[in-house]
Design an enzyme around this catalytic site. Structure first.
Site, short mmCIF file in Angstrom:
data_model
loop_
_atom_site.label_atom_id
_atom_site.label_comp_id
_atom_site.label_asym_id
_atom_site.label_seq_id
_atom_site.Cartn_x
_atom_site.Cartn_y
_atom_site.Cartn_z
N CYS A 76 8.44 7.45 44.94
CA CYS A 76 6.90 7.69 44.56
C CYS A 76 6.49 8.48 43.69
O CYS A 76 5.46 8.39 43.20
CB CYS A 76 6.42 7.69 45.99
N HIS A 117 0.94 -1.30 -0.04
CA HIS A 117 0.09 0.04 -0.03
C HIS A 117 0.97 1.38 -0.05
O HIS A 117 1.73 1.35 0.74
CB HIS A 117 -0.74 0.02 1.26
N CYS A 149 -5.04 35.32 62.95
CA CYS A 149 -4.24 34.15 62.38
C CYS A 149 -5.24 33.59 61.34
O CYS A 149 -6.49 33.37 61.85
CB CYS A 149 -3.87 33.10 63.47
N CYS A 195 1.36 34.77 53.91
CA CYS A 195 1.47 35.08 55.32
C CYS A 195 0.06 34.76 55.97
O CYS A 195 -0.87 35.25 55.32
CB CYS A 195 1.53 36.57 55.46
ZN LIG Z 1 -0.80 -1.96 4.00
ZN LIG Z 2 8.16 9.39 48.26
ZN LIG Z 3 -3.17 30.50 64.78
#
Ligand SMILES: [Zn+2]
Ligand SMILES: [Zn+2]
Ligand SMILES: [Zn+2]
Ligand SMILES: [Zn+2]
Ligand SMILES: [Zn+2]
Ligand SMILES: [Zn+2]
Lengths: 202, 504
Positions: B255, B153, B318, B305
């Site tokens: 890992c 082909h 906080c 922050c």
């Molecule tokens: Zn072919």
């Molecule tokens: Zn690891």
């Molecule tokens: Zn805290």
């Protein structure tokens, strides 16, 4: 549309129009609108099948990457066949998926679909209900398929259809007005009137 | 991650660099500093080198079993790259069976059945005044522009390229690409594919696809997890050590996760699974907005922050515990430790399960929080770069202002470590050592938040000379606290001092 795709489709058009199958009125191909990305195909139900004499219209969408990806094809005419969805017309056929080859054409697709109508593959079904009937009640399958061909695809009538029309009428008298759902219900339930009625009840 | 190449343009002047790989802002190599005295030997391989490694093994097999290279590659995939097993099976059982199992056609039979028995036969190229007609694009092309395999082909080269590109890029096919003719099972071999492709992107993708199972079956090879990076790390043995890819990404060789010292791979895996399972709750935690604990107006966190100041009522609090910020700056910083005693007070089963959830949320909250901050620190690289330019205008030399970038590096490392200390702590059973660990964690967290505060806020306010001293001191302190913490955990591993909670 990419250049290759456009050249290809235009050439294929000429090819189909000149082909013997068109002369014998077996297949037809025309653009939906003016562009070549959306086409309308037509195939005649092959002889010695329940679809004999029916006219089936197909919706064909040509992807941007044609011919390296297959055209998207579905039946617009409703059909009762294990590899074609009786509800959406979606087709399960290998050459329209992973077995597509760039050297295949729309003509080969149309001919393959005709071949599929002659030889269903119930082990790779698109419509599980139809496929089950095909395997378990081949007689009912044949008469149902030809009834669908008569109702939806202008195929000739036969004797068996009188009985089916009678059952449809009974369902209508019970108040189920939607014709297509009545046909689907009876077909799916092997023409058992009681089962079809329960199927239709909400 | 955002890429910040300007910042590196200066510091990177000496390194050899291929344009393909833009280095990421943090200087990741320093992530290993002081972490482990023993070096972990590894190489970073480019895709071509991986292909070469693979081809060598294919050659070895072909010396024994005479089959085409691409067929050998697919057979090796089938045998998970265990070449001895392949050769043994090949000689001890029926080779035709092996080919069939691997969905291959035996090379001896394949030409014979190249063309199908189906009713739709592929047509062959037709000659038209000396030229060939390509059956795909219908273009008339001279013979030298036609190409094909042993099946006969033939299509034009441009169609071959299109065909292969579609298979590789759209369908992700690499293992087996067969001839473009319908129902022809003859495989396009790797060499031909590479010859017919011109786009380097597609070539890379193909090489990636054909080497993927080779790399995944080989314990000493690991893909860099950065999307589209394509480099492979080759270790000399398997160990949970940090490796840095040429793209700048540092990850665990054992890992593949982001470098996660001090927590062990197995524990981290457990944690990630738990977080995925509980993703709804953690999504809620990860949300980027919170209410001001005082006036309830919505506050968005825009930097790393944790010291938040409500724009409306000026309340300092906080971000993590929503408590007032005041104590966090002093010695009795107490935001890192979940009070187990308090949790024990829960008695009924219902309360217990709620306590378990709250305990999880506590650790997850802090883990996510450092992860979120770490992502936001990338913004900090940009603002620090502006500051560095400004300082250079004020008579400081380029060398003198590098401390700022270094401080952001340290900040990122500390956040990365802190993040994983919460995973470690979540599974840790309380004992004397765990209390020392929590103290170390608290110290590091406090110092890290202070460093973050300097870099994010005060840097814009203070006198340049003063801030240099402050930032340098704090970042050195952070580094030393981080080393102390890691060393303590590692010693604990060696002396088996850590006990884990089961069934959580
Ligand atoms: Zn072919
Ligand atoms: Zn690891
Ligand atoms: Zn805290
Ligand atoms: Zn061509
Ligand atoms: Zn990489
Ligand atoms: Zn407020």
């Amino acid at each position: 549309m990419s250049n290759i795709a456009l050249t290809r489709i235009q050439r294929e058009f000429k090819e189909v129009i000149k082909s013997d199958e068109v002369k014998n009125c077996q297949i037809k191909l025309e653009p939906f609108e003016d562009n070549f990305t959306h086409l309308k195909g037509e195939i005649i139900g092959p002889p010695d099948t329940p679809y004999q004499g029916g006219k089936y219209t197909l919706d064909i969408v040509i992807p941007e990457t044609y011919p390296f990806n297959p055209p998207k094809v579905k039946f617009l005419t409703k059909i009762w066949h294990p590899n074609i969805s009786s509800q959406t017309g979606a087709i399960c056929l290998d050459i329209l998926k992973d077995q597509w080859a760039a050297a295949m054409t729309l003509r080969t697709v149309l001919l393959s679909l005709q071949a599929l109508m002659s030889a269903a593959e119930p082990d790779d079904p698109q419509d599980a209900v139809v496929a089950t009937q095909f395997k378990q009640h081949p007689e009912i399958f044949r008469s149902t398929a030809s009834f669908w061909a008569y109702v939806y695809a202008e195929a000739p009538r036969n004797e068996k259809m009188k009985e089916y029309e009678e059952k449809l009428k009974q369902l209508q008298e019970m108040g189920f007005h939607e014709k297509n759902s009545r046909i689907t219900a009876l077909s799916s339930k092997n023409w058992d009137l009681q089962a079809a009625m329960e199927f239709l009840l909400p | 991650m955002e890429i910040d190449d300007d910042l590196l343009a200066n510091s990177d002047a000496g390194t050899e660099d291929d344009d393909e790989f833009v280095e990421l802002a943090p200087e990741q190599t320093s992530a290993m500093d002081g972490m482990d005295p023993e070096e972990f030997p590894y190489d970073v391989l480019a895709l071509e080198q991986v292909v070469t490694l693979m081809v060598d093994i294919i050659k070895e097999v072909r010396n024994v079993v005479e089959i085409p290279a691409t067929t050998t590659r697919i057979l090796l995939n089938h045998f998970k790259w265990d070449k001895e097993k392949l050769i043994e099976t090949y000689y001890e059982s029926d080779p035709d069976r092996i080919f069939a199992d691997a969905h291959l056609i035996s090379p001896s039979r394949k030409v014979a059945i190249a063309c199908s028995k189906r009713e739709i036969k592929p047509r062959y190229s037709v000659k038209e005044n000396g030229e060939y007609v390509c059956e795909i694009c219908y273009a008339s092309v001279p013979e030298q522009l036609m190409s094909g395999l042993e099946c006969g082909h033939r299509f034009c080269i441009s169609c071959w390229t299109h065909y292969l590109t579609t298979k590789i890029m759209d369908e992700g096919m690499g293992q087996t690409i067969s001839c473009a003719a319908h129902n022809c099972d003859i495989l396009v071999d790797d060499e031909t594919v590479m010859k017919l492709l011109s786009d380097s992107h597609v070539k890379l993708k193909y090489q990636h696809l054909i080497t993927n199972s080779f790399v995944e079956c080989n314990r000493l090879l690991r893909w860099c997890p950065t999307p589209d990076c394509g480099h492979v790390i080759k270790g000399q043995y398997v160990s949970d050590k940090p490796v840095t890819c040429r793209c700048g990404h540092t990850f665990c060789f054992a890992c593949g996760q982001n470098w996660h010292d001090p927590v062990k791979c197995s524990i981290l895996r457990k944690w990630i699974k738990k977080c995925d399972d509980d993703s709804e709750t953690s999504n809620w935690i990860a949300a980027n907005t919170k209410e001001c604990p005082k006036c309830r107006s919505i506050i968005e966190k825009d930097g790393g922050c944790n010291h938040m100041v409500c724009k409306k009522c000026r309340f300092d609090f906080c971000w993590v515990c929503l408590g007032p910020w005041e104590p966090h700056g002093s010695s009795w910083y107490n935001c890192n430790r979940y009070d187990e005693d308090e949790a024990k007070r829960a008695r009924s089963a219902q309360e217990k399960s709620r306590a378990a959830l709250q305990r999880y949320l506590f650790y997850c909250n802090r883990y996510m929080n450092h992860m979120q901050s770490l992502k936001l620190e990338n913004k900090l690289y940009a603002s620090v770069r502006d500051k560095m330019e400004e300082m250079q205008k004020h008579n400081m030399s380029w060398i003198e202002v590098q401390f700022l970038k270094k401080a952001v590096d340290v900040l990122c490392q500390c956040r990365q470590t802190l993040m994983h200390t919460y995973v470690f702590a979540f599974y840790l059973r309380k004992n004397n050592q765990s209390i020392i660990f929590e103290t170390n964690q608290r110290d590091l967290e406090q110092a890290t938040e202070q460093l973050s505060e300097y870099l994010e806020r005060e840097i814009t306010q203070e006198v340049l000379r003063d801030i240099k001293q402050k930032v340098q001191d704090k970042s050195r302190y952070c580094e030393s606290r981080r080393n102390v913490l890691l060393k303590h955990v590692h010693e604990g591993y060696e002396n088996e001092l850590w006990e884990y909670l089961d069934n959580i």
